[in-house]
Design a protein around this motif. Structure first.
Motif, PDB file in Angstrom:
ATOM      1  N   GLY A   1       7.547   2.465   8.002  1.00 16.87           N
ATOM      2  CA  GLY A   1       7.104   3.838   8.257  1.00 16.87           C
ATOM      3  C   GLY A   1       7.860   4.825   7.384  1.00 16.87           C
ATOM      4  N   VAL A   2       8.356   5.896   7.976  1.00 21.60           N
ATOM      5  CA  VAL A   2       9.055   6.925   7.212  1.00 21.60           C
ATOM      6  C   VAL A   2      10.526   6.600   7.025  1.00 21.60           C
ATOM      7  CG1 VAL A   2       7.456   8.706   7.972  1.00 21.60           C
ATOM      8  CG2 VAL A   2       9.548   8.316   9.271  1.00 21.60           C
ATOM      9  N   THR A   3      11.015   5.550   7.680  1.00 23.06           N
ATOM     10  CA  THR A   3      12.425   5.153   7.575  1.00 23.06           C
ATOM     11  C   THR A   3      12.570   4.024   6.577  1.00 23.06           C
ATOM     12  OG1 THR A   3      12.901   5.793   9.856  1.00 23.06           O
ATOM     13  CG2 THR A   3      14.420   4.247   8.825  1.00 23.06           C
ATOM     14  N   GLY A   4      13.557   4.135   5.705  1.00 22.79           N
ATOM     15  CA  GLY A   4      13.755   3.104   4.697  1.00 22.79           C
ATOM     16  C   GLY A   4      15.186   3.001   4.233  1.00 22.79           C
ATOM     17  N   TYR A   5      15.475   1.889   3.597  1.00 23.98           N
ATOM     18  CA  TYR A   5      16.807   1.593   3.091  1.00 23.98           C
ATOM     19  C   TYR A   5      16.692   1.094   1.657  1.00 23.98           C
ATOM     20  CZ  TYR A   5      17.919   1.575   8.084  1.00 23.98           C
ATOM     21  OH  TYR A   5      18.051   1.911   9.411  1.00 23.98           O
ATOM     22  N   VAL A   6      17.620   1.506   0.804  1.00 26.11           N
ATOM     23  CA  VAL A   6      17.656   1.060  -0.581  1.00 26.11           C
ATOM     24  C   VAL A   6      19.057   0.561  -0.882  1.00 26.11           C
ATOM     25  CG1 VAL A   6      17.520   1.778  -2.993  1.00 26.11           C
ATOM     26  CG2 VAL A   6      15.821   2.606  -1.350  1.00 26.11           C
ATOM     27  N   GLY A   7      19.148  -0.643  -1.458  1.00 29.05           N
ATOM     28  CA  GLY A   7      20.428  -1.201  -1.872  1.00 29.05           C
ATOM     29  C   GLY A   7      20.651  -0.978  -3.353  1.00 29.05           C
ATOM     30  N   ASN A   8      21.861  -0.592  -3.702  1.00 26.46           N
ATOM     31  CA  ASN A   8      22.165  -0.163  -5.060  1.00 26.46           C
ATOM     32  C   ASN A   8      23.263  -1.032  -5.676  1.00 26.46           C
ATOM     33  OD1 ASN A   8      23.709   1.918  -7.044  1.00 26.46           O
ATOM     34  ND2 ASN A   8      21.543   2.473  -6.894  1.00 26.46           N
ATOM     35  N   GLN A   9      23.348  -0.989  -6.997  1.00 26.04           N
ATOM     36  CA  GLN A   9      24.374  -1.761  -7.689  1.00 26.04           C
ATOM     37  C   GLN A   9      25.781  -1.204  -7.452  1.00 26.04           C
ATOM     38  OE1 GLN A   9      23.153  -0.843 -11.900  1.00 26.04           O
ATOM     39  NE2 GLN A   9      25.316  -0.422 -12.139  1.00 26.04           N
ATOM     40  N   ASN A  10      25.895   0.000  -6.885  1.00 28.20           N
ATOM     41  CA  ASN A  10      27.210   0.585  -6.638  1.00 28.20           C
ATOM     42  C   ASN A  10      27.768   0.216  -5.264  1.00 28.20           C
ATOM     43  OD1 ASN A  10      25.725   2.133  -4.888  1.00 28.20           O
ATOM     44  ND2 ASN A  10      26.141   4.098  -5.859  1.00 28.20           N
ATOM     45  N   SER A  11      27.242  -0.870  -4.675  1.00 25.92           N
ATOM     46  CA  SER A  11      27.739  -1.389  -3.388  1.00 25.92           C
ATOM     47  C   SER A  11      27.435  -0.459  -2.225  1.00 25.92           C
ATOM     48  CB  SER A  11      29.253  -1.651  -3.452  1.00 25.92           C
ATOM     49  OG  SER A  11      29.580  -2.416  -4.576  1.00 25.92           O
ATOM     50  N   LYS A  12      26.418   0.344  -2.354  1.00 24.44           N
ATOM     51  CA  LYS A  12      26.042   1.274  -1.301  1.00 24.44           C
ATOM     52  C   LYS A  12      24.609   0.988  -0.836  1.00 24.44           C
ATOM     53  CE  LYS A  12      29.724   4.038  -1.350  1.00 24.44           C
ATOM     54  NZ  LYS A  12      30.632   3.337  -2.264  1.00 24.44           N
ATOM     55  N   ILE A  13      24.367   1.365   0.423  1.00 24.91           N
ATOM     56  CA  ILE A  13      23.015   1.350   0.979  1.00 24.91           C
ATOM     57  C   ILE A  13      22.649   2.775   1.344  1.00 24.91           C
ATOM     58  CG2 ILE A  13      21.634   0.656   2.974  1.00 24.91           C
ATOM     59  CD1 ILE A  13      23.037  -2.018   2.904  1.00 24.91           C
ATOM     60  N   TYR A  14      21.461   3.195   0.946  1.00 22.73           N
ATOM     61  CA  TYR A  14      21.002   4.552   1.189  1.00 22.73           C
ATOM     62  C   TYR A  14      19.846   4.517   2.183  1.00 22.73           C
ATOM     63  CZ  TYR A  14      23.850   5.609  -2.857  1.00 22.73           C
ATOM     64  OH  TYR A  14      24.908   5.717  -3.720  1.00 22.73           O
ATOM     65  N   LYS A  15      19.906   5.412   3.167  1.00 16.72           N
ATOM     66  CA  LYS A  15      18.912   5.434   4.234  1.00 16.72           C
ATOM     67  C   LYS A  15      18.176   6.772   4.254  1.00 16.72           C
ATOM     68  CE  LYS A  15      18.462   5.089   9.301  1.00 16.72           C
ATOM     69  NZ  LYS A  15      19.198   4.869  10.573  1.00 16.72           N
ATOM     70  N   THR A  16      16.866   6.684   4.444  1.00 16.17           N
ATOM     71  CA  THR A  16      16.063   7.880   4.649  1.00 16.17           C
ATOM     72  C   THR A  16      15.286   7.744   5.954  1.00 16.17           C
ATOM     73  OG1 THR A  16      14.308   9.295   3.744  1.00 16.17           O
ATOM     74  CG2 THR A  16      14.129   6.945   3.329  1.00 16.17           C
ATOM     75  N   THR A  17      15.095   8.833   6.635  1.00 15.98           N
ATOM     76  CA  THR A  17      14.262   8.851   7.842  1.00 15.98           C
ATOM     77  C   THR A  17      13.096   9.822   7.689  1.00 15.98           C
ATOM     78  OG1 THR A  17      15.713  10.512   8.870  1.00 15.98           O
ATOM     79  CG2 THR A  17      16.181   8.193   9.351  1.00 15.98           C
ATOM     80  N   ASN A  18      12.877  10.302   6.449  1.00 17.35           N
ATOM     81  CA  ASN A  18      11.822  11.292   6.223  1.00 17.35           C
ATOM     82  C   ASN A  18      11.091  11.060   4.898  1.00 17.35           C
ATOM     83  OD1 ASN A  18      13.770  12.098   4.407  1.00 17.35           O
ATOM     84  ND2 ASN A  18      14.288  13.998   5.477  1.00 17.35           N
ATOM     85  N   LYS A  19      10.706   9.818   4.662  1.00 20.43           N
ATOM     86  CA  LYS A  19       9.899   9.463   3.491  1.00 20.43           C
ATOM     87  C   LYS A  19      10.643   9.665   2.176  1.00 20.43           C
ATOM     88  CE  LYS A  19       5.666  11.111   5.778  1.00 20.43           C
ATOM     89  NZ  LYS A  19       4.474  11.983   5.619  1.00 20.43           N
ATOM     90  N   GLY A  20      11.970   9.633   2.190  1.00 21.18           N
ATOM     91  CA  GLY A  20      12.723   9.782   0.960  1.00 21.18           C
ATOM     92  C   GLY A  20      13.015  11.202   0.557  1.00 21.18           C
ATOM     93  N   ASN A  21      12.760  12.169   1.425  1.00 23.65           N
ATOM     94  CA  ASN A  21      13.067  13.563   1.095  1.00 23.65           C
ATOM     95  C   ASN A  21      14.570  13.840   1.135  1.00 23.65           C
ATOM     96  OD1 ASN A  21      10.343  14.412   0.733  1.00 23.65           O
ATOM     97  ND2 ASN A  21      10.078  14.418   2.950  1.00 23.65           N
ATOM     98  N   SER A  22      15.307  13.070   1.939  1.00 24.36           N
ATOM     99  CA  SER A  22      16.771  13.159   1.953  1.00 24.36           C
ATOM    100  C   SER A  22      17.335  11.779   2.255  1.00 24.36           C
ATOM    101  CB  SER A  22      17.253  14.175   2.990  1.00 24.36           C
ATOM    102  OG  SER A  22      16.858  13.796   4.299  1.00 24.36           O
ATOM    103  N   TRP A  23      18.584  11.564   1.842  1.00 20.53           N
ATOM    104  CA  TRP A  23      19.200  10.241   1.943  1.00 20.53           C
ATOM    105  C   TRP A  23      20.618  10.351   2.481  1.00 20.53           C
ATOM    106  CZ3 TRP A  23      16.275   5.969   0.646  1.00 20.53           C
ATOM    107  CH2 TRP A  23      15.098   6.223  -0.066  1.00 20.53           C
ATOM    108  N   THR A  24      21.023   9.334   3.272  1.00 25.00           N
ATOM    109  CA  THR A  24      22.397   9.204   3.747  1.00 25.00           C
ATOM    110  C   THR A  24      23.004   7.956   3.125  1.00 25.00           C
ATOM    111  OG1 THR A  24      21.846  10.236   5.854  1.00 25.00           O
ATOM    112  CG2 THR A  24      23.886   8.971   5.766  1.00 25.00           C
ATOM    113  N   GLU A  25      24.215   8.102   2.588  1.00 21.97           N
ATOM    114  CA  GLU A  25      24.884   6.989   1.916  1.00 21.97           C
ATOM    115  C   GLU A  25      25.779   6.222   2.878  1.00 21.97           C
ATOM    116  OE1 GLU A  25      26.872   7.519  -2.076  1.00 21.97           O
ATOM    117  OE2 GLU A  25      28.632   7.059  -0.847  1.00 21.97           O
ATOM    118  N   TYR A  26      25.651   4.891   2.884  1.00 18.74           N
ATOM    119  CA  TYR A  26      26.516   4.025   3.684  1.00 18.74           C
ATOM    120  C   TYR A  26      27.151   2.972   2.778  1.00 18.74           C
ATOM    121  CZ  TYR A  26      24.019   5.885   7.760  1.00 18.74           C
ATOM    122  OH  TYR A  26      23.476   6.706   8.712  1.00 18.74           O
TER     123      TYR A  26
END
Length: 217
Positions: free
Chosen positions: A31-56
């Motif tokens: 749905g509108v929530t998603g996660y992206v894994g990056n080469q910088n050892s971080k996971i980025y989460k969005t809950t609004n179709k990618g309009n904003s992201w939180t870094e973990y």
């Protein structure tokens, strides 16, 4: 660092703003929530179709190679060093559950309890108790690139040299299928029935089977 979003089954795509410009290696969306894994050892989460992201942070300095969420809060990740990681709070914190012998771990979970992981040393790991314990077996001497199950018992793994393996008992044992190709294979998914399987590989290759892997085109 590119992320694109579609609302019409892929006919059109919109580039979304993303916090970093380094390589994105994997993603999982529901749905509108998603996660992206990056080469910088971080996971980025969005809950609004990618309009904003939180870094973990995954807690280790290794590239994130796969992500899969089995429920809203319970998720799994693989990384370059062979770790299988778990979160129970939607990605905010991650714990290493097991380390495979190889690298570039890929994960898939059918439920919060039942899941599998593969690595580039040809190992398949399986858990039935949410990662508390894993069993493992080496089924190939080359890279395994993807694993996916359509039920708790029926699933496939794919890897180098055109290899596709099938399990009908939850990953306790695996049978090598004859694909007729020797290309590196990268992904596997299902069609509208358990018998219809699609496999993707290098050089733009897509394989289809409509009879559970007996024949391929």
């Amino acid at each position: 660092g590119k992320v694109y979003y579609t609302e019409n089954s892929g006919q059109n795509w919109t580039l979304k703003a993303f916090p970093v410009s380094t390589n994105n290696l994997c993603g999982f969306f529901s749905g509108v929530t998603g996660y992206v894994g990056n080469q910088n050892s971080k996971i980025y989460k969005t809950t609004n179709k990618g309009n904003s992201w939180t870094e973990y942070s995954i807690g280790a300095n290794y590239q994130v190679s796969s992500i899969y969420f089995s429920s809203d809060n319970v998720g799994w990740a693989g990384d370059f060093f062979g770790h299988v990681l778990k979160t129970t709070n939607g990605g905010e914190n991650w714990s290493v559950m097991v380390t495979t012998p190889g690298y570039w771990t890929k994960v898939f979970f059918f439920t919060d309890n039942i899941g599998w992981a593969v690595d580039n040393y040809g190992y398949v790991y399986r858990t039935t108790n949410s990662g508390l314990n894993f069993s493992s077996q080496k089924i190939i001497s080359d890279t395994l690139s993807a694993v996916k199950f359509i039920s708790s018992t029926l699933g496939y793994v794919v890897g180098d040299s055109g290899k596709v393996f099938k399990s009908t008992n939850g990953g306790a044992s695996w049978a090598l299928l004859n694909t007729g190709v020797t290309d590196k294979l990268f992904g596997v998914t299902f069609g509208n029935s358990p018998e219809k399987i699609y496999v993707s590989g290098e050089h733009g290759l897509i394989l289809e089977s409509t009879n559970g892997g007996i024949n391929w085109i």
